[in-house]
Motif scaffolding. Structure first.
Motif, short mmCIF file in Angstrom:
data_model
loop_
_atom_site.label_atom_id
_atom_site.label_comp_id
_atom_site.label_asym_id
_atom_site.label_seq_id
_atom_site.Cartn_x
_atom_site.Cartn_y
_atom_site.Cartn_z
N LEU A 123 0.80 -1.29 -0.08
CA LEU A 123 0.02 0.10 0.15
C LEU A 123 0.76 1.06 -0.12
CD1 LEU A 123 -3.41 0.12 1.42
CD2 LEU A 123 -2.09 2.21 1.70
N GLN A 124 1.27 1.49 -1.18
CA GLN A 124 2.50 2.61 -1.09
C GLN A 124 2.11 4.10 -0.77
OE1 GLN A 124 4.11 2.94 -5.21
NE2 GLN A 124 6.06 3.35 -4.34
N GLY A 125 3.23 4.60 0.06
CA GLY A 125 2.67 6.05 0.47
C GLY A 125 2.87 6.95 -0.33
N LYS A 126 2.45 8.31 0.02
CA LYS A 126 2.60 9.28 -0.94
C LYS A 126 3.77 9.69 -1.57
CE LYS A 126 -1.36 11.49 1.11
NZ LYS A 126 -1.86 12.93 1.61
N ALA A 127 3.92 10.27 -2.61
CA ALA A 127 5.29 10.57 -3.24
C ALA A 127 6.53 11.16 -2.15
CB ALA A 127 5.18 11.60 -4.35
N GLU A 128 5.79 12.18 -1.44
CA GLU A 128 6.93 12.63 -0.57
C GLU A 128 7.36 11.87 0.64
OE1 GLU A 128 2.35 14.22 0.57
OE2 GLU A 128 3.85 13.74 -1.16
N ASP A 129 6.56 10.89 0.92
CA ASP A 129 6.86 9.78 1.78
C ASP A 129 7.92 8.92 1.29
OD1 ASP A 129 4.88 10.68 3.62
OD2 ASP A 129 3.31 9.55 2.68
N SER A 130 7.78 8.43 -0.14
CA SER A 130 8.84 7.75 -0.74
C SER A 130 10.05 8.57 -0.70
CB SER A 130 8.30 7.37 -2.10
OG SER A 130 7.11 6.50 -2.15
N LEU A 131 9.96 9.77 -0.95
CA LEU A 131 11.37 10.50 -1.06
C LEU A 131 11.99 10.45 0.47
CD1 LEU A 131 10.36 13.59 -3.02
CD2 LEU A 131 11.97 11.59 -3.83
N ARG A 132 11.17 10.37 1.43
CA ARG A 132 11.90 10.41 2.72
C ARG A 132 12.25 8.92 3.24
NH1 ARG A 132 7.63 14.47 3.71
NH2 ARG A 132 6.30 12.97 4.36
N GLY A 133 12.36 8.19 2.21
CA GLY A 133 12.86 6.70 2.46
C GLY A 133 11.68 5.70 2.73
N GLY A 134 10.55 5.84 2.86
CA GLY A 134 9.26 5.04 2.81
C GLY A 134 9.35 3.84 1.97
N PHE A 135 9.63 4.08 0.61
CA PHE A 135 9.82 3.02 -0.27
C PHE A 135 11.07 1.99 -0.01
CE2 PHE A 135 11.74 1.13 -4.22
CZ PHE A 135 10.72 0.32 -4.59
N ASP A 136 12.16 2.53 0.39
CA ASP A 136 13.37 1.85 0.43
C ASP A 136 13.14 0.81 1.78
OD1 ASP A 136 14.71 2.86 -1.72
OD2 ASP A 136 15.69 4.50 -0.60
N ARG A 137 12.49 1.54 2.69
CA ARG A 137 12.26 0.68 4.26
C ARG A 137 11.08 -0.50 3.65
NH1 ARG A 137 12.35 6.02 6.19
NH2 ARG A 137 10.44 6.32 6.09
N ALA A 138 10.21 -0.14 3.03
CA ALA A 138 9.43 -1.18 2.69
C ALA A 138 9.97 -2.41 1.96
CB ALA A 138 8.24 -0.39 1.63
N MET A 139 10.80 -1.95 0.97
CA MET A 139 11.60 -3.06 0.13
C MET A 139 12.39 -3.72 1.17
SD MET A 139 10.10 -2.96 -2.63
CE MET A 139 8.44 -2.45 -1.93
N THR A 140 13.11 -3.13 2.07
CA THR A 140 13.93 -4.05 2.71
C THR A 140 13.08 -5.03 3.89
OG1 THR A 140 15.58 -2.06 3.45
CG2 THR A 140 15.33 -3.74 5.14
N THR A 141 11.90 -4.66 3.98
CA THR A 141 11.00 -5.36 4.74
C THR A 141 10.65 -6.79 3.88
OG1 THR A 141 9.98 -3.74 6.14
CG2 THR A 141 8.77 -5.62 5.67
N VAL A 142 10.44 -6.35 2.53
CA VAL A 142 10.06 -7.47 1.64
C VAL A 142 11.41 -8.35 1.49
CG1 VAL A 142 9.73 -7.96 -0.93
CG2 VAL A 142 8.55 -6.07 0.34
N ARG A 143 12.36 -8.03 1.45
CA ARG A 143 13.81 -8.65 1.30
C ARG A 143 13.89 -9.53 2.80
NH1 ARG A 143 15.98 -3.62 -0.25
NH2 ARG A 143 15.96 -3.39 -2.44
N GLU A 144 13.34 -9.32 3.83
CA GLU A 144 13.54 -9.80 4.87
C GLU A 144 12.36 -10.68 5.06
OE1 GLU A 144 14.14 -6.99 7.65
OE2 GLU A 144 16.19 -6.44 7.25
#
Length: 446
Positions: free
Chosen positions: A15-36
């Motif tokens: 459930l992807q966050g807003k663009a500004e959240d992704s810029l603050r690292g939301g996407f990267d943190r979520a993908m780390t969760t996926v990898r783990e």
């Protein structure tokens, strides 16, 4: 296929966050969760924000070489996070495309595949000059670990023919990538219905494009029971709308049981703008007044309008193609000012079945087809029509008669007409009357 451990699939809905959240690292943190995690498939929403998003926007995805380039980028993403993925974005023409990529595909499994959105889009699959050829390939499900998976984009889940085509080709899982900012009840009903009528798992994820409270994830079993996901990276109080949340649904959690539909005991109300009246105990007599056009299809003149009456018997109402072939029958071509009524006739209706499945299916038929629906049986009679708020009204009989509003029964002509939609800051989307031709082909092909 059984749902034991060896057959189970864990699907992560992002459930992807807003663009500004992704810029603050939301996407990267979520993908780390996926990898783990131990999920099998990651599904992103419509307008997925991924590192190669701009490659989508610059490409013409009808060009084979450019599509291959997007496939390769998506495979790299799949390889990076260690999972099969579904992403969805638009190309430079406004064509919205779901892409499946599995960098780890084994023998007989699908490595890459795409699905082009049909409705509410800047460029529809229905515009393809060779649509029948495309559709036969597009609706062949993705193969993954013995499962067959279909993909749809956003508003395509509002129309039964797209999911149904996948199901008739053997799909047991369908995933939908929605942009977000939708009415929860509407999306709940449509996607629950897609699961019931197709006897398959149905999953939906969204993106926080606009209003936070109007974005959520859904998962339904083949019996239409809402599933409970595990949120790997946050807390949402049961709302299922945590920004950048990874929600995991496991097909092994299906216990095969049904659940009460929340709207099954919806309060009846009187229609305020009746145009015609049908006796509650004379629905079949009303149907027989019409002129027979073909089997189970009659037309009745009502105040200068042509009321198209489609008779669907018993459990055939759960087979979307049965109703669609009547609503879109070639025999109706050229008939002016059509209004539409579906009659579902049973000898007797089991109350438990009605409250857990049939009630919802009838309401969704009214909503998706912009028509009225009458249920008639020895022990139960119901009348449903689209409300002015585009949900549904359960009509109460007055003096033994249901009052129906012809103005709310526009049918396919209401769906397939030239309309333009737009939300500030996003792509303009459209519906086109011309797209109906290829939709009719799709229905006939079922």
């Amino acid at each position: 296929m059984t749902n034991d451990a060896k057959d189970s699939v864990k699907i992560g809905l992002y459930l992807q966050g807003k663009a500004e959240d992704s810029l603050r690292g939301g996407f990267d943190r979520a993908m780390t969760t996926v990898r783990e995690s131990d999920i099998d498939i990651l599904v992103l929403p419509e307008f997925s924000r991924v590192p190669f998003e701009e490659d989508f926007h610059k490409a013409d995805l009808l060009d084979g070489r450019q599509l291959a380039g997007i496939y390769e980028k998506t495979l790299e993403f799949s390889r990076d996070i260690g999972r099969a993925v579904v992403i969805c974005n638009n190309d430079r023409k406004g064509m919205i495309v779901c892409v499946w990529a599995n960098a780890f595909a084994g023998n007989g499994e699908t490595r890459c595949k795409n699905y082009i959105k049909h409705t509410m889009t800047g460029w529809s699959a229905c515009q393809l000059p060779d649509y029948p050829s495309y559709a036969e390939e597009a609706f062949a499900p993705v193969l993954y670990k013995g499962h067959k998976i279909g993909m749809t984009a956003c508003y395509d889940c509002n129309h039964a023919m797209f999911s149904r085509k996948y199901a008739l080709n053997g799909a047991d899982i369908i995933v939908n990538c929605t942009g977000g900012d939708v009415e929860r009840d509407k999306w709940y009903k449509y996607n629950k219905a897609r699961a019931i009528e197709n006897k398959c798992f149905n999953f939906v994820t969204m993106g926080h494009l606009w209003k936070t409270e109007r974005n959520f994830v859904f998962g339904f079993t083949p019996a239409g029971k809402e599933m409970t996901p595990v949120l790997l990276n946050g807390s949402d109080g049961g709302k299922r709308n945590f920004p950048d949340g990874i929600y995991v649904y496991d097909t092994a959690d299906d216990d095969g049981t049904l659940e009460m539909d929340p709207s099954a005991r919806q309060k009846e109300s009187v229609s305020k703008d009746e145009s015609i009246f049908v006796a509650a105990d004379g629905i079949m007599d009303f149907f027989m007044q019409g002129r027979e056009v073909k089997e189970n299809l009659r037309v009745l003149s009502c105040g200068g309008r042509n009321l198209v009456m489609c008779l669907v018997r018993g459990e055939d109402i759960l087979k979307a193609e049965t109703t669609l072939r009547l609503l879109y029958a070639r025999e109706l071509e050229g008939l002016p000012d059509k209004k539409y009524l579906i009659i579902n006739q049973w000898d007797s209706v089991d109350t438990d079945f009605y409250e857990k499945q049939l009630s919802l299916i009838l309401k969704v038929h009214a909503m998706q087809n912009f028509c009225a629906v009458l249920l008639t049986s020895a022990n139960m009679t119901k009348c449903i029509q689209v409300s002015k708020s585009k949900t549904v009204q359960l009509v109460r009989a007055v003096d033994g008669k249901f009052g129906l509003a012809l103005a709310r029964m526009g049918g396919p002509e209401t769906v397939w007409k030239d309309k333009e939609f737009g939300v500030k800051g996003t792509l303009k989307t459209y519906m086109k009357k011309a797209w109906r031709k290829n939709v009719e082909w799709l229905i006939e092909s079922m």
